[in-house]
Write a protein that holds these residues in place. Sequence first.
Motif, PDB file in Angstrom:
ATOM      1  N   LYS A  86       2.265   1.653  -3.470  1.00 30.72           N
ATOM      2  CA  LYS A  86       1.174   2.098  -4.479  1.00 30.72           C
ATOM      3  C   LYS A  86       1.066   3.735  -4.151  1.00 30.72           C
ATOM      4  CE  LYS A  86      -3.582   0.976  -5.846  1.00 30.72           C
ATOM      5  NZ  LYS A  86      -4.636   0.177  -5.560  1.00 30.72           N
ATOM      6  N   THR A  87       0.932   4.042  -2.833  1.00 33.07           N
ATOM      7  CA  THR A  87       0.791   5.472  -2.535  1.00 33.07           C
ATOM      8  C   THR A  87       2.009   6.281  -3.317  1.00 33.07           C
ATOM      9  OG1 THR A  87      -0.469   4.929  -0.724  1.00 33.07           O
ATOM     10  CG2 THR A  87       0.369   7.145  -0.828  1.00 33.07           C
ATOM     11  N   GLU A  88       3.164   5.913  -2.927  1.00 32.54           N
ATOM     12  CA  GLU A  88       4.439   6.343  -3.383  1.00 32.54           C
ATOM     13  C   GLU A  88       4.222   6.629  -5.206  1.00 32.54           C
ATOM     14  OE1 GLU A  88       9.275   5.701  -3.949  1.00 32.54           O
ATOM     15  OE2 GLU A  88       8.093   4.969  -2.047  1.00 32.54           O
ATOM     16  N   GLU A  95       0.864  -1.124  -0.116  1.00 35.11           N
ATOM     17  CA  GLU A  95      -0.015   0.184   0.044  1.00 35.11           C
ATOM     18  C   GLU A  95       0.860   1.275   0.043  1.00 35.11           C
ATOM     19  OE1 GLU A  95      -3.184   0.801  -0.528  1.00 35.11           O
ATOM     20  OE2 GLU A  95      -4.104  -1.161  -0.319  1.00 35.11           O
TER      21      GLU A  95
END
Length: 127
Positions: free
Chosen positions: A36-38, A33
């Motif tokens: 993914k955010t990065e 997660e």
Amino acid sequence: MADIQKRLQTLSEEFTKLQQELQTAIASRQKLEAQKTENIGVQKEFEKLKDEETIYKLVGPVLLKQDKVEAEGTVNGRIEFIGKEISRLEGQIKEIQAKLEKIKGEIVSIQASAQGAGQGGGEAVKA
């Protein structure tokens, strides 16, 4: 009675092992997660860039010039891959949780029947 203790011990060990697997899967999901955010952040930065602007990719200690289309494709591919991995891990987490609930039910059932047998046996001795 020894069989019951042995079965409870086996179930308890299995339960502990599954709890560890669950913690590992949850930690992996959290890590994905974050990745993914990065990558979504990088994707948003690409949207702000003009086509003629230069993008550099850090490879070891060196910055290499990279084509914007290629860089966007790489980031989009990563986001897609990470999304699939997260889905796979979520399925694995649900599966482990179901196994944990099943074992928990077995342990409670065995304990209840052992307790009932113990009480029944105790009353017979009293009489």
